[in-house]
Motif scaffolding. Structure first.
Motif, PDB file in Angstrom:
ATOM      1  N   GLU A  60     -86.166 -35.593 -46.554  1.00 16.93           N
ATOM      2  CA  GLU A  60     -85.392 -36.405 -47.490  1.00 16.93           C
ATOM      3  C   GLU A  60     -83.897 -36.128 -47.342  1.00 16.93           C
ATOM      4  O   GLU A  60     -83.082 -37.054 -47.323  1.00 16.93           O
ATOM      5  N   VAL A  61     -83.529 -34.858 -47.201  1.00 19.30           N
ATOM      6  CA  VAL A  61     -82.125 -34.498 -46.986  1.00 19.30           C
ATOM      7  C   VAL A  61     -81.618 -35.112 -45.686  1.00 19.30           C
ATOM      8  O   VAL A  61     -80.527 -35.689 -45.628  1.00 19.30           O
ATOM      9  N   LYS A  62     -82.421 -35.017 -44.650  1.00 16.89           N
ATOM     10  CA  LYS A  62     -82.061 -35.587 -43.352  1.00 16.89           C
ATOM     11  C   LYS A  62     -81.835 -37.099 -43.469  1.00 16.89           C
ATOM     12  O   LYS A  62     -80.872 -37.641 -42.925  1.00 16.89           O
ATOM     13  N   LEU A 113     -96.451 -25.510 -50.753  1.00 18.56           N
ATOM     14  CA  LEU A 113     -95.025 -25.176 -50.673  1.00 18.56           C
ATOM     15  C   LEU A 113     -94.455 -25.472 -49.287  1.00 18.56           C
ATOM     16  O   LEU A 113     -93.346 -25.995 -49.164  1.00 18.56           O
ATOM     17  N   ILE A 114     -95.191 -25.156 -48.253  1.00 19.02           N
ATOM     18  CA  ILE A 114     -94.723 -25.449 -46.890  1.00 19.02           C
ATOM     19  C   ILE A 114     -94.588 -26.952 -46.697  1.00 19.02           C
ATOM     20  O   ILE A 114     -93.561 -27.441 -46.202  1.00 19.02           O
ATOM     21  N   PHE A 115     -95.606 -27.696 -47.098  1.00 20.35           N
ATOM     22  CA  PHE A 115     -95.579 -29.148 -46.946  1.00 20.35           C
ATOM     23  C   PHE A 115     -94.428 -29.768 -47.734  1.00 20.35           C
ATOM     24  O   PHE A 115     -93.694 -30.615 -47.218  1.00 20.35           O
ATOM     25  N   THR A 116     -94.244 -29.331 -48.976  1.00 25.87           N
ATOM     26  CA  THR A 116     -93.183 -29.919 -49.791  1.00 25.87           C
ATOM     27  C   THR A 116     -91.803 -29.506 -49.303  1.00 25.87           C
ATOM     28  O   THR A 116     -90.850 -30.279 -49.415  1.00 25.87           O
ATOM     29  N   SER A 117     -91.685 -28.317 -48.722  1.00 27.83           N
ATOM     30  CA  SER A 117     -90.408 -27.917 -48.122  1.00 27.83           C
ATOM     31  C   SER A 117     -90.051 -28.859 -46.985  1.00 27.83           C
ATOM     32  O   SER A 117     -88.902 -29.295 -46.857  1.00 27.83           O
ATOM     33  N   LYS A 118     -91.027 -29.198 -46.170  1.00 23.77           N
ATOM     34  CA  LYS A 118     -90.803 -30.145 -45.079  1.00 23.77           C
ATOM     35  C   LYS A 118     -90.407 -31.517 -45.626  1.00 23.77           C
ATOM     36  O   LYS A 118     -89.527 -32.177 -45.075  1.00 23.77           O
ATOM     37  N   GLN A 119     -91.066 -31.948 -46.702  1.00 24.45           N
ATOM     38  CA  GLN A 119     -90.732 -33.235 -47.306  1.00 24.45           C
ATOM     39  C   GLN A 119     -89.286 -33.254 -47.795  1.00 24.45           C
ATOM     40  O   GLN A 119     -88.568 -34.235 -47.594  1.00 24.45           O
ATOM     41  N   LYS A 162     -79.906 -41.860 -54.197  1.00 23.52           N
ATOM     42  CA  LYS A 162     -80.663 -41.039 -53.248  1.00 23.52           C
ATOM     43  C   LYS A 162     -80.635 -39.567 -53.656  1.00 23.52           C
ATOM     44  O   LYS A 162     -81.664 -38.876 -53.587  1.00 23.52           O
ATOM     45  N   LEU A 163     -79.482 -39.087 -54.088  1.00 18.85           N
ATOM     46  CA  LEU A 163     -79.384 -37.692 -54.524  1.00 18.85           C
ATOM     47  C   LEU A 163     -80.187 -37.456 -55.794  1.00 18.85           C
ATOM     48  O   LEU A 163     -80.787 -36.391 -55.975  1.00 18.85           O
ATOM     49  N   ASP A 164     -80.219 -38.443 -56.670  1.00 14.27           N
ATOM     50  CA  ASP A 164     -80.996 -38.304 -57.900  1.00 14.27           C
ATOM     51  C   ASP A 164     -82.494 -38.249 -57.572  1.00 14.27           C
ATOM     52  O   ASP A 164     -83.238 -37.478 -58.181  1.00 14.27           O
ATOM     53  N   MET A 166     -72.860 -37.666 -44.068  1.00 13.43           N
ATOM     54  CA  MET A 166     -71.903 -38.121 -45.059  1.00 13.43           C
ATOM     55  C   MET A 166     -71.177 -36.921 -45.646  1.00 13.43           C
ATOM     56  O   MET A 166     -71.782 -35.903 -45.916  1.00 13.43           O
ATOM     57  N   ASP A 167     -69.896 -37.063 -45.839  1.00 16.01           N
ATOM     58  CA  ASP A 167     -69.065 -35.995 -46.387  1.00 16.01           C
ATOM     59  C   ASP A 167     -69.158 -35.999 -47.914  1.00 16.01           C
ATOM     60  O   ASP A 167     -68.733 -36.945 -48.555  1.00 16.01           O
ATOM     61  N   LEU A 168     -69.720 -34.934 -48.471  1.00 12.69           N
ATOM     62  CA  LEU A 168     -69.875 -34.858 -49.926  1.00 12.69           C
ATOM     63  C   LEU A 168     -68.646 -34.289 -50.620  1.00 12.69           C
ATOM     64  O   LEU A 168     -68.655 -34.115 -51.824  1.00 12.69           O
TER      65      LEU A 168
END
Length: 127
Positions: free
Chosen positions: A121-123, A111-117, A20-22, A1-3
């Protein structure tokens, strides 16, 4: 999506994207707090080089929070950032807080796990 071009999206699409962004912003706030805890807790990191890397993550995550909040504002919604974290934990917050972590290895794994999460979510939002 174009932001960068919200005019081409319907009000319903903007509302859905804002929600979703919130949710992403809420997760990012927990992630940022985790990084801050590691950054300021000397016993959670072994050396100065690691401290500098964590400081960099701290600065980047702060800027990213601001960017996401700006996008939520542009979509016509007030961002949830800065609210009391427990008030929105039952919603769509997937990132685990480090409030009880006292071990360096556990902190890094979190931190690694939450970075992946966050990346997932962004994906889910944009692809």
């Amino acid at each position: 999506m174009d932001l960068t071009n919200f005019e081409k999206t319907s009000p319903e699409q903007r509302e859905e994207l804002a929600e979703k962004l919130d949710d992403l912003l809420k997760n990012y706030e927990v992630y940022h707090n985790n990084i801050r805890k590691i950054h300021w807790d000397k016993k959670l990191y072994p050396d100065l080089d690691f401290s500098q890397k964590v400081e960099f993550l701290h600065k980047v995550s702060s800027g990213t929070q601001d960017d996401i909040a700006e996008q939520v504002l542009q979509l016509g919604k007030t961002p949830s950032v800065g609210e009391q974290i427990p008030s929105y934990l039952p919603s769509k917050v997937y990132v685990r807080g480090l409030m009880e972590v006292e071990d360096f290895d556990e902190a890094i794994q979190t931190l690694i796990f939450t970075s992946k999460q966050l990346l997932e979510e962004v994906k889910d939002i944009f692809y």
